[in-house]
Design a protein around this motif. Structure first.
Motif, PDB file in Angstrom:
ATOM      1  N   ALA A   1       0.835  -1.205   0.000  1.00  0.00           N
ATOM      2  CA  ALA A   1       0.000   0.000   0.000  1.00  0.00           C
ATOM      3  C   ALA A   1       0.869   1.254   0.000  1.00  0.00           C
ATOM      4  O   ALA A   1       0.563   2.232  -0.689  1.00  0.00           O
ATOM      5  CB  ALA A   1      -0.939  -0.004   1.204  1.00  0.00           C
ATOM      6  N   THR A   2       1.960   1.226   0.746  1.00  0.00           N
ATOM      7  CA  THR A   2       2.873   2.374   0.786  1.00  0.00           C
ATOM      8  C   THR A   2       3.520   2.598  -0.573  1.00  0.00           C
ATOM      9  O   THR A   2       3.600   3.735  -1.052  1.00  0.00           O
ATOM     10  CB  THR A   2       3.962   2.160   1.848  1.00  0.00           C
ATOM     11  OG1 THR A   2       3.326   2.020   3.121  1.00  0.00           O
ATOM     12  CG2 THR A   2       4.952   3.313   1.880  1.00  0.00           C
TER      13      THR A   2
ATOM     14  N   SER B   1      -7.342   9.845  -2.321  1.00  0.00           N
ATOM     15  CA  SER B   1      -7.444   8.943  -3.475  1.00  0.00           C
ATOM     16  C   SER B   1      -8.817   9.042  -4.123  1.00  0.00           C
ATOM     17  O   SER B   1      -8.929   9.135  -5.344  1.00  0.00           O
ATOM     18  CB  SER B   1      -7.173   7.500  -3.045  1.00  0.00           C
ATOM     19  OG  SER B   1      -5.859   7.356  -2.574  1.00  0.00           O
ATOM     20  N   LEU B   2      -9.860   9.025  -3.312  1.00  0.00           N
ATOM     21  CA  LEU B   2     -11.212   9.116  -3.857  1.00  0.00           C
ATOM     22  C   LEU B   2     -11.466  10.469  -4.520  1.00  0.00           C
ATOM     23  O   LEU B   2     -12.111  10.541  -5.566  1.00  0.00           O
ATOM     24  CB  LEU B   2     -12.246   8.875  -2.750  1.00  0.00           C
ATOM     25  CG  LEU B   2     -12.319   7.442  -2.219  1.00  0.00           C
ATOM     26  CD1 LEU B   2     -13.261   7.368  -1.019  1.00  0.00           C
ATOM     27  CD2 LEU B   2     -12.747   6.471  -3.305  1.00  0.00           C
ATOM     28  N   LEU B   3     -10.943  11.534  -3.927  1.00  0.00           N
ATOM     29  CA  LEU B   3     -11.148  12.871  -4.493  1.00  0.00           C
ATOM     30  C   LEU B   3     -10.391  13.082  -5.804  1.00  0.00           C
ATOM     31  O   LEU B   3     -10.778  13.940  -6.604  1.00  0.00           O
ATOM     32  CB  LEU B   3     -10.749  13.940  -3.473  1.00  0.00           C
ATOM     33  CG  LEU B   3     -11.695  14.083  -2.287  1.00  0.00           C
ATOM     34  CD1 LEU B   3     -11.094  15.009  -1.236  1.00  0.00           C
ATOM     35  CD2 LEU B   3     -13.056  14.578  -2.740  1.00  0.00           C
TER      36      LEU B   3
ATOM     37  N   ALA C   1      -7.560   3.675  -2.188  1.00  0.00           N
ATOM     38  CA  ALA C   1      -8.579   4.051  -1.212  1.00  0.00           C
ATOM     39  C   ALA C   1      -9.001   2.839  -0.386  1.00  0.00           C
ATOM     40  O   ALA C   1      -9.239   2.953   0.821  1.00  0.00           O
ATOM     41  CB  ALA C   1      -9.785   4.673  -1.917  1.00  0.00           C
ATOM     42  N   GLY C   2      -9.074   1.691  -1.014  1.00  0.00           N
ATOM     43  CA  GLY C   2      -9.429   0.476  -0.291  1.00  0.00           C
ATOM     44  C   GLY C   2      -8.335  -0.012   0.639  1.00  0.00           C
ATOM     45  O   GLY C   2      -8.617  -0.534   1.722  1.00  0.00           O
ATOM     46  N   LEU C   3      -7.089   0.174   0.245  1.00  0.00           N
ATOM     47  CA  LEU C   3      -5.962  -0.302   1.051  1.00  0.00           C
ATOM     48  C   LEU C   3      -5.608   0.644   2.202  1.00  0.00           C
ATOM     49  O   LEU C   3      -5.075   0.217   3.215  1.00  0.00           O
ATOM     50  CB  LEU C   3      -4.714  -0.468   0.170  1.00  0.00           C
ATOM     51  CG  LEU C   3      -4.747  -1.576  -0.864  1.00  0.00           C
ATOM     52  CD1 LEU C   3      -3.523  -1.481  -1.769  1.00  0.00           C
ATOM     53  CD2 LEU C   3      -4.826  -2.926  -0.187  1.00  0.00           C
ATOM     54  N   GLY C   4      -5.848   1.928   2.009  1.00  0.00           N
ATOM     55  CA  GLY C   4      -5.408   2.909   3.005  1.00  0.00           C
ATOM     56  C   GLY C   4      -3.965   3.288   2.757  1.00  0.00           C
ATOM     57  O   GLY C   4      -3.380   2.958   1.730  1.00  0.00           O
TER      58      GLY C   4
END
Length: 138
Positions: free
Chosen positions: A17-18, A82-84, A124-127
């Motif tokens: 994720a990073t 991420s979503l934005l 967005a799902g992973l954070g």
């Protein structure tokens, strides 16, 4: 972990994720800076207007790419950022839609911005993963 032990999902997921977060952030920052430093603000505004878009959207796009890129690199509210950013990429995809699928086509196709939007959705799902500065926990 020994050589015979397989890695567990939970041991590598935060680092994956990073890696994704920082890569997406660098790409967004590079695209935003390209619009400022190479195409220039007036040039980017003119391009947006040539597409029939209001010129102020160029400034919003640049702010979204630079601000979003920096936020992703630092790991600040990764899920929300991420979503934005997804609408920016879908907007870019719509501009390139008439050029075909491959981004190597003249004028660039839509496959790259759509893939980038999907990668942002995955992020967005992973954070934020490891080393994120400011993340809201579940």
């Amino acid at each position: 972990m020994s050589a015979l032990t397989s890695p567990t999902e939970s041991s590598f997921t935060p680092y994956a994720a990073t890696l994704l977060r920082v890569s997406l952030g660098v790409m967004a920052l590079a695209h935003g800076l390209l619009k400022v430093l190479v195409f220039t603000l007036p040039g980017t505004v003119s391009y947006f207007e040539s597409l029939g878009l209001p010129g102020f959207l160029a400034y919003l796009t640049i702010a979204g790419e630079i601000g979003g890129g920096l936020a992703l690199i630092a790991g600040v509210y990764t899920r929300w950022v991420s979503l934005l950013m997804i609408p920016l990429l879908l907007g870019a995809a719509s501009v390139h839609l008439g050029n075909g699928w491959m981004f190597s086509n003249e004028g660039g196709g839509w496959e790259f911005p759509v893939f980038w939007a999907v990668a942002l959705l995955v992020q967005a799902g992973l954070g934020g993963g490891r080393f994120a500065l400011l993340e809201r926990t579940r």
